[in-house]
Scaffold this motif. Sequence first.
Motif, PDB file in Angstrom:
ATOM      1  N   LEU A  75      -7.022  -2.863  -3.169  1.00 55.10           N
ATOM      2  CA  LEU A  75      -5.627  -2.906  -3.602  1.00 55.10           C
ATOM      3  C   LEU A  75      -5.513  -3.918  -4.730  1.00 55.10           C
ATOM      4  O   LEU A  75      -5.743  -5.115  -4.528  1.00 55.10           O
ATOM      5  N   SER A 111       1.969   1.966  -3.441  1.00 54.93           N
ATOM      6  CA  SER A 111       0.925   1.818  -4.462  1.00 54.93           C
ATOM      7  C   SER A 111       0.686   3.110  -5.244  1.00 54.93           C
ATOM      8  O   SER A 111       1.140   4.194  -4.857  1.00 54.93           O
ATOM      9  N   ARG A 150      -6.323   1.514  -5.151  1.00 55.75           N
ATOM     10  CA  ARG A 150      -4.871   1.604  -5.211  1.00 55.75           C
ATOM     11  C   ARG A 150      -4.342   0.441  -6.049  1.00 55.75           C
ATOM     12  O   ARG A 150      -4.906  -0.659  -6.019  1.00 55.75           O
ATOM     13  N   LEU A 168       0.830  -1.213   0.000  1.00 52.08           N
ATOM     14  CA  LEU A 168       0.000   0.000   0.000  1.00 52.08           C
ATOM     15  C   LEU A 168       0.859   1.257   0.000  1.00 52.08           C
ATOM     16  O   LEU A 168       0.547   2.235  -0.688  1.00 52.08           O
TER      17      LEU A 168
END
Length: 205
Positions: free
Chosen positions: A78, A12, A109, A9
């Motif tokens: 994600l 990202s 993301r 993350l």
Amino acid sequence: MKSVVAKALFNSHSYVEYRKLVTDLLSEGKSTGNQQSESLTNYSKLNEARMNRLEKTIKISEDVISKLQHLDNHYIWLVISEGWCGDAAQILPILDKMAHASNKKIDLRIVLRDENDELMNQYLTNGGRAIPKVIVICKEAGIVRTDWGPRPKGAAELMANHKRDVGPIDEKIKTDLQLWYLADKGISVQEELVEIMEKIKYNRL
């Protein structure tokens, strides 16, 4: 949240950043990923055109919009992707539009598969590194709830039937798969992901 997910993350991209990254690499004659070849670059160019078209044509249904806006928490989707991946090109524009329609309940993301081996290895499909893979994270709790991908059920069945009846992936199945996505108009992706989010909301997952 798992440290591997948290690390991914941190590195990202937003959808806009991801699109720019792929475009900038194409301007240098490159694709994303560890491997570079003329075929992968050509796939990336084709996907760029597909994504441009889908951004203009994909519509999110009112039912899907309502359900997304009434989620009980805020979530991160994600997504593990690469610019040369045909399925990702078909799916990412839909996810972006769903995130925008969610009234900030969904934050999209994106990370590149080949830059995130640890993450990819936690979300294999039948032992393979198939993408795109959507990892659903609850922001408030900081936990992964589930994952989805790499394809909607109808597309996955199409590929499975080909492998069973014909064998390895060839140009015909690639064409058939793109025709499936064209006919589906993004409906399956919307319905399957909303179903997942509804199950999370009502603690059925």
